[in-house]
Motif scaffolding. Structure first.
Motif, PDB file in Angstrom:
ATOM      1  N   PRO A 282       0.836  -1.201   0.000  1.00  0.00           N
ATOM      2  CA  PRO A 282       0.000   0.000   0.000  1.00  0.00           C
ATOM      3  C   PRO A 282       0.870   1.250   0.000  1.00  0.00           C
ATOM      4  CG  PRO A 282       0.001  -1.044   2.164  1.00  0.00           C
ATOM      5  CD  PRO A 282       0.689  -1.991   1.232  1.00  0.00           C
ATOM      6  N   ALA A 283       0.370   2.314  -0.590  1.00  0.00           N
ATOM      7  CA  ALA A 283       1.157   3.542  -0.732  1.00  0.00           C
ATOM      8  C   ALA A 283       1.636   4.062   0.617  1.00  0.00           C
ATOM      9  CB  ALA A 283       0.325   4.599  -1.454  1.00  0.00           C
ATOM     10  N   LYS A 284       0.816   3.911   1.635  1.00  0.00           N
ATOM     11  CA  LYS A 284       1.179   4.462   2.939  1.00  0.00           C
ATOM     12  C   LYS A 284       2.378   3.749   3.569  1.00  0.00           C
ATOM     13  CE  LYS A 284      -2.217   1.543   5.350  1.00  0.00           C
ATOM     14  NZ  LYS A 284      -3.436   1.552   6.195  1.00  0.00           N
ATOM     15  N   ALA A 302       6.474   0.766  -6.719  1.00  0.00           N
ATOM     16  CA  ALA A 302       5.570   1.900  -6.538  1.00  0.00           C
ATOM     17  C   ALA A 302       5.552   2.786  -7.783  1.00  0.00           C
ATOM     18  CB  ALA A 302       6.001   2.716  -5.323  1.00  0.00           C
ATOM     19  N   LEU A 303       6.709   2.975  -8.392  1.00  0.00           N
ATOM     20  CA  LEU A 303       6.779   3.807  -9.596  1.00  0.00           C
ATOM     21  C   LEU A 303       5.936   3.204 -10.714  1.00  0.00           C
ATOM     22  CD1 LEU A 303       9.969   5.489 -11.011  1.00  0.00           C
ATOM     23  CD2 LEU A 303       8.385   4.319 -12.533  1.00  0.00           C
ATOM     24  N   TYR A 314       0.213   6.852  -4.643  1.00  0.00           N
ATOM     25  CA  TYR A 314       1.469   6.245  -5.104  1.00  0.00           C
ATOM     26  C   TYR A 314       2.354   7.298  -5.770  1.00  0.00           C
ATOM     27  CZ  TYR A 314      -0.092   1.505  -4.101  1.00  0.00           C
ATOM     28  OH  TYR A 314      -0.497   0.357  -3.461  1.00  0.00           O
ATOM     29  N   THR A 315       1.725   8.188  -6.538  1.00  0.00           N
ATOM     30  CA  THR A 315       2.488   9.260  -7.174  1.00  0.00           C
ATOM     31  C   THR A 315       3.194  10.109  -6.138  1.00  0.00           C
ATOM     32  OG1 THR A 315       0.983   9.359  -9.069  1.00  0.00           O
ATOM     33  CG2 THR A 315       2.306  11.326  -8.615  1.00  0.00           C
ATOM     34  N   ALA A 316       2.470  10.454  -5.089  1.00  0.00           N
ATOM     35  CA  ALA A 316       3.052  11.277  -4.024  1.00  0.00           C
ATOM     36  C   ALA A 316       4.218  10.573  -3.350  1.00  0.00           C
ATOM     37  CB  ALA A 316       1.978  11.633  -2.995  1.00  0.00           C
TER      38      ALA A 316
END
Length: 727
Positions: A282-284, A302-303, A314-316
């Motif tokens: 997960p992004a977090k 992630a990229l 994910y971008t952040a």
């Protein structure tokens, strides 16, 4: 009044609109200018030859190949290596790459490296095509993926290591001698001993391979995809880190699962793989100032998730990570400008972060446009630092640029025959294209083979670097070298560096007796080889014996103390010239340590009635005493005592025979010795003697008989195993 207000309001709105448009145009122009500024040549106003360094950085992988190599391999100092891998478990696990300067084969970092190289092809295929390097890099990736397929004999089994630290690191020997001096034990993960990390990583490498091989070899791409799916299922079903001891203990396995899943999604468009990638990563959960590497592929995963989903979270997180690599973002910068993460492979991390920055800044569909110029500039600066934009003014790539490393920590490039880092004091081969570990946090670095922190090389070190170089080439070009590499480029300049030779010393001389010590040496490195059929010949002139009325039988040759030798002789060479043979057949000699690279034998020559003298012997020339037992020096080396391998002259000079009016081996008398002569000799041996051939020249060994030995000698000559034929 209201009309005036309305008019003023319209003017105001028009002005705001113009300002907004102008602002947008300025932003676009600023971004373009920033990218152009970032794309300016390196400091000093000239570009590096990115085509050449890309070419060489790919060639490095050929230096680390294990397995069955072609006889005409592009690197003349490399030969078959680790050919027993898998025999302990009844499998063929040969192939793949040795991990670094050592000889252990690890599936985990190897699959990372192969996947990273494949990712580079996926992103910058046109750059590889334009530079003429596409076939080469695909060939290297396939060498690794072929091994992964072998290492995956059933759905729930993956072999992750061949060889191990205690055995491999106890010696410093060329890769070609691993089977003789180390234990090549095979280790696996399975349902009872899971390894989601290594299996997930291998699944990703094979999924990427299925993408990049699809245009050129769809059948192989399908095979890679089948194994990728099975390995991912195995990794996901039996979750856990590989618990067995390895030099590459993994910090986590979720990143490997996500890495495998996202590439399987990109290949198959099966949404379940994308859902899996997002659920396990997960992004977090992302963050920190590390970067993509063998032990943490979460940044690359992630990229790719961000690129395919345009998910804001994910971008952040991708940009949060890249921001930490920018000046002032948190990572340490050396005074010279290197983004320095760790003492272990500092350039490896910086160049891989550069690759991610390039990939992200190239994508105009996702991410923050105003940041991408900075990412792009950062990436260029890190690659140029490695190539020479640093306080040293020197390259960190072996065989490229100014002040390049000459002493990388790599056993085969060094070519020791004593299993010592200090012998020889120079490297016998140039490890072209290897990116060394890199400098300390204050830009200091020493070209020292014993400092493996700064000078280690590895397949994962070069992986991200190759991708970033492809981008640099795509922008700036540069010409790969033509007709390269040439065999002579790999030979040391030292004239005295002979591979096989004999050292001889006089132990005693007088009263019709000559006691000699022979020492046969194997310091081979083109390639290093074990030899168990070496022999030496001492050539004698018996003219005085015969003139005094004595016979050959009046010359007594006896073998004294020795290390596995046999004595044969005397045999007539021509006229009054005879020779005896000190034969070490059955004794292994190899450039592995002092006791193995040289073997001694003492021989006594006695003349009945003091009827002879050795002073006019061909092989007596240059002999001195006493013996020098230093395995580093070449004292006592004499070409007049030739060395042979199974009867074929390897080095040294035989007494001259009468000059023939033909050339041995030139069977068709066309002035050259080539494959046509080889084919003619084969026909002669098969009893189908062609017309108009020189049968004397077919007697390649010049021993009066045409047989299989002549065939072997000619073959050795054409393969450049021996450098001359009998004259």
């Amino acid at each position: 009044m209201w009309e005036n207000r309305a008019l003023l309001w319209k003017k105001f709105l028009r002005t705001v609109a113009i300002l907004l448009v102008t602002s947008m145009l300025v932003s676009v122009i600023f971004f373009q200018q920033a990218v152009e500024a970032a794309s300016e040549p390196r400091t000093g106003g000239s570009y590096y030859n990115y085509g050449e360094v890309l070419q060489k950085s790919i060639l490095f992988y050929k230096a680390n190949r294990l397995g069955d190599l072609p006889d005409d391999y592009i690197l003349p100092y490399r030969g078959d290596a680790a050919m027993t891998d898998g025999q302990d478990v009844g499998l063929d696990l040969t192939g793949g790459w040795a991990d670094a300067g050592d000889g252990i084969k690890f599936t985990h970092p190897m699959s990372y490296a192969a996947g990273q190289l494949g990712w580079a092809v996926y992103e910058y295929r046109q750059a590889f095509e334009k530079s003429g390097q596409l076939d080469d890099i695909l060939d290297e990736i396939k060498w690794a993926t072929d091994f992964f397929i072998k290492a995956h004999p059933s759905p729930d089994v993956l072999y992750y290591m061949c060889g191990y630290e205690e055995s491999d690191h106890s010696v410093w020997i060329p890769h070609e001698l691993l089977d003789y001096r180390t234990k090549r034990t095979s280790f696996k993960v399975d349902a009872s001993t899971p390894g989601s990390d290594v299996a997930g990583q291998a699944a990703a490498a094979l999924a990427i391979a299925s993408l990049i091989f699809e245009p050129t070899d769809p059948q192989y791409a399908a095979t890679c995809l089948t194994h990728a799916k099975q390995l991912f299922k195995f990794a996901d079903t039996y979750r856990g880190k590989n618990p067995l001891k390895t030099l590459y203990p993994s910090g986590s396995y979720v990143d490997d699962l996500a890495w495998g899943a996202i590439w399987l999604y990109i290949k198959t468009k099966d949404a379940s793989y994308l859902d899996k990638a997002k659920s396990v990563l997960p992004a977090k959960s992302l963050g920190g100032q590390h970067t993509h590497c063998w032990d943490d592929v979460s940044y690359g995963a992630a990229l790719k998730i961000a690129q395919v989903t345009h998910d804001a979270e994910y971008t952040a997180m991708v940009e949060k990570n890249l921001d930490t690599w920018m000046p002032g973002g948190g990572i340490t910068y050396t005074p010279g400008g290197l983004a320095w993460l760790s003492q272990w492979g500092s350039l490896r991390y910086a160049s891989t972060a550069a690759f991610l920055a390039f990939v992200w800044s190239d994508d105009q569909t996702v991410g923050t446009a105003s940041k991408k110029a900075a990412y792009h500039k950062f990436a260029e600066s890190q690659i140029n630092y490695a190539l020479g934009d640093n306080p040293r003014g020197g390259s960190y790539v072996v065989g490229f640029g100014k002040n390049a490393p000459e002493h990388p920590h790599h056993r085969t490039a060094h070519g020791s025959w004593t299993s010592m880092l200090s012998v020889p004091s120079f490297h016998r081969h140039i490890l072209y294209g290897a990116l060394v570990g890199g400098p300390t946090s204050n830009d200091s670095w020493k070209d020292d083979i014993s400092d493996y922190t700064l000078n280690e090389v590895a397949t994962d070190y070069n992986a991200g670097f190759v991708g970033a170089l492809a981008k640099m080439y795509d922008m700036y070009g540069g010409n790969p070298l033509e007709n390269w590499p040439k065999p002579e480029d790999f030979r040391a300049k030292e004239d005295n560096l002979t591979e096989y030779f004999v050292r001889g010393w006089i132990i005693y001389e007088g009263y019709g007796t000559l006691n000699l010590m022979f020492q046969i040496n194997n310091r081979s490195a083109w390639p290093a080889a074990m030899k168990d059929k070496l022999s030496a010949r001492y050539y004698m002139d018996l003219t005085e014996v015969f003139e005094s009325g004595h016979k050959v039988e009046d010359v007594e040759i006896t073998l004294g103390q020795n290390q596995g030798a046999k004595l044969y002789g005397l045999k007539q060479y021509k006229d009054n010239i005879y020779y005896f043979t000190v034969d070490f057949t059955g004794t292994q000699l190899m450039p592995a340590e002092w006791e193995l690279c040289e073997k001694d034998a003492n021989v006594s020559i006695k003349y009945k009635d003091n009827c002879g003298s050795n002073e006019n012997d061909w092989s007596y020339k240059n002999l001195t005493g006493p013996p020098d037992y230093d395995a580093v020096s070449f004292a006592g080396k004499t070409p007049y005592i030739p060395i042979y391998d199974n009867g074929v002259l390897l080095w040294g000079e035989e007494p001259l025979k009468n000059e023939p009016d033909f050339t041995y081996g030139d069977i068709n008398d066309d002035g050259s010795i080539d494959t046509i002569d080889f084919a003619l000799l084969k026909q002669i041996l098969m009893g189908n003697s062609p017309a108009n051939v020189n049968m004397q020249a077919a007697d390649v060994k010049a021993d009066g008989d045409i047989n299989a030995l002549d065939y072997a000698v000619l073959k050795s000559y054409l393969l450049k195993i021996v450098d001359k034929l009998p004259q």
